[in-house]
Design an enzyme around this catalytic site. Structure first.
Site, short mmCIF file in Angstrom:
data_model
loop_
_atom_site.label_atom_id
_atom_site.label_comp_id
_atom_site.label_asym_id
_atom_site.label_seq_id
_atom_site.Cartn_x
_atom_site.Cartn_y
_atom_site.Cartn_z
N GLY A 114 5.14 1.47 4.74
CA GLY A 114 6.48 1.46 4.84
C GLY A 114 6.74 2.08 6.61
O GLY A 114 7.93 2.10 7.00
N GLU B 250 3.27 7.11 -3.77
CA GLU B 250 4.53 7.84 -4.06
C GLU B 250 4.65 8.38 -5.39
O GLU B 250 5.22 9.36 -5.31
CB GLU B 250 5.44 6.65 -3.91
CG GLU B 250 5.71 6.06 -2.45
CD GLU B 250 5.92 4.82 -2.44
OE1 GLU B 250 6.59 3.90 -3.25
OE2 GLU B 250 5.81 4.10 -0.95
N ASN C 289 4.93 -5.44 -4.70
CA ASN C 289 5.58 -4.14 -5.28
C ASN C 289 6.73 -3.79 -4.71
O ASN C 289 7.05 -3.27 -3.44
CB ASN C 289 4.64 -2.76 -4.83
CG ASN C 289 5.09 -1.59 -5.41
OD1 ASN C 289 5.92 -1.59 -6.22
ND2 ASN C 289 4.46 -0.54 -4.93
N GLU D 25 -4.63 1.70 0.22
CA GLU D 25 -3.29 1.98 0.67
C GLU D 25 -3.36 3.27 1.32
O GLU D 25 -2.91 4.08 1.05
CB GLU D 25 -2.19 2.13 -0.23
CG GLU D 25 -2.02 0.62 -1.07
CD GLU D 25 -0.69 0.56 -1.78
OE1 GLU D 25 -0.19 -0.69 -1.23
OE2 GLU D 25 0.05 1.52 -2.23
N SER E 72 2.21 -1.92 5.27
CA SER E 72 2.75 -2.76 6.23
C SER E 72 2.29 -4.09 6.52
O SER E 72 2.09 -4.68 7.53
CB SER E 72 3.01 -1.70 7.47
OG SER E 72 3.59 -0.50 7.38
N HIS F 130 -0.11 4.87 -7.39
CA HIS F 130 0.44 4.90 -6.18
C HIS F 130 0.51 5.93 -5.44
O HIS F 130 1.15 6.99 -6.27
CB HIS F 130 1.69 3.99 -6.03
CG HIS F 130 2.19 3.59 -4.81
ND1 HIS F 130 2.91 4.25 -3.98
CD2 HIS F 130 2.16 2.25 -4.54
CE1 HIS F 130 3.34 3.38 -2.96
NE2 HIS F 130 2.61 2.19 -3.11
N LYS G 84 8.89 -1.58 -5.48
CA LYS G 84 9.22 -0.25 -5.60
C LYS G 84 10.56 -0.32 -6.34
O LYS G 84 11.00 -1.06 -7.28
CB LYS G 84 9.46 0.24 -4.29
CG LYS G 84 7.99 0.11 -3.74
CD LYS G 84 7.72 1.01 -2.74
CE LYS G 84 6.34 0.73 -1.95
NZ LYS G 84 5.88 1.37 -0.81
P1 13P Z 1 4.69 -1.62 2.67
O1 13P Z 1 4.24 -3.02 2.59
O2 13P Z 1 6.24 -1.58 2.44
O3 13P Z 1 4.14 -0.83 3.57
O4 13P Z 1 4.39 -0.71 1.18
C1 13P Z 1 3.08 -0.73 0.84
C2 13P Z 1 2.82 -0.38 -0.57
O5 13P Z 1 3.08 0.77 -0.85
C3 13P Z 1 2.82 -1.21 -1.60
O6 13P Z 1 2.55 -0.59 -2.98
#
Ligand code: 13P
Length: 254
Positions: free
Chosen positions: A173, A97, A10, A167, A213, A95, A12
């Site tokens: 992150g 976010e 992803n 997640e 992560s 997601h 993003k």
């Molecule tokens: P990270 O791997 O950067 O923690 O992000 C995970 C994520 O949100 C994947 O959709």
């Protein structure tokens, strides 16, 4: 029962068009022979059409969101039908976010899931709890409620076609990964709920990915858990070397 592994990236809101296409070209050239692992790259809308011209059956591409209507006067939005027309086969939905910054509710996510399924896309449905819920030890109930209001409203036919990504928000992150035991616990709970709401056979077939992560340093332990069928990868999906390593790890675990 043996489910294949899935490694899904992803990106993003990262990578220019050129950077994205460069990544896809390197991935295409360097991808090892895979027998047990499916690779999906989730990218911004701008990359989808160009990236799909590089597909060679070794990986697939995903959008990161869609609008729930098929078409019409929704300036700036992209529907599942438009995504499907680019050659993308997957769409990441729900997601954290999008839930946090764009106020997406379970009910809206359910509409998007249905629209994606109607257009023949495979949704990667995300769920997961914030830190205070984890600290309160109510994470299982929280994730169950997210699923109750969305994917558990789908039919048996529909649920079979989705991928779930657990997640935990506190791990996204942050460099702080859920332990393999924490991931396994939640993945198992998700599978039990799937069996309760649908059938045991359906629960055993659905892929449940871990996200938060996840990196080459911790993937082997996470992907080795019985109910962890791969990962949804953020930061580590931006570098081809890391992403390829994650793919190799997934393939080696089968
Ligand atoms: P990270 O791997 O950067 O923690 O992000 C995970 C994520 O949100 C994947 O959709």
């Amino acid at each position: 029962m043996s489910r294949s592994k899935i490694v899904a990236g992803n990106w993003k809101m990262n990578k220019t068009l050129n950077e994205g296409i460069e990544f896809i070209q390197v991935l295409k050239e360097s991808m090892p022979e895979l027998n047990h692992t499916k690779v999906v790259v989730g990218m911004p809308f701008i990359h989808l059409a160009s990236a799909s011209t590089h597909l060679n059956g070794k990986f697939s591409i995903a959008a990161q969101n869609c609008h729930h209507e098929i078409q019409g006067a929704f300036t700036g939005e992209i529907s599942a039908a438009r995504i499907q027309s680019t050659g993308a086969e997957y769409v990441i939905l729900g997601h954290s976010e999008r839930r946090q910054y764009f106020k997406e509710t379970d009910e809206l996510i359910l509409k998007k899931l249905r629209s994606a399924l109607d257009q023949g896309l495979t949704p990667i449905f995300c769920c997961g709890e914030p830190l205070d819920i984890r600290e309160d030890d109510s994470h299982v109930a929280y994730v169950n409620e997210q699923m109750e209001n969305s994917i558990f409203q789908l039919s048996n036919e529909e649920i079979r076609k989705i991928i779930i990504a657990y997640e935990p928000i506190w791990a996204i992150g942050t460099g702080k990964t859920a332990s393999s035991a924490q991931a396994q616990e939640m993945h198992k709970e998700i599978r039990i709920s799937l069996a309760d709401n649908f059938t045991l056979a359906i629960a055993n077939d659905i892929h449940i990915l871990y996200g938060g992560s996840c990196s080459p340093a911790n993937a082997e332990e996470l992907f080795s858990q019985e109910d962890v069928d791969g990962g949804l990868i953020g930061g580590a999906s931006l570098k081809t070397s890391d992403f390829l390593e994650l793919i190799r790890i997934a393939e080696s675990i089968h």
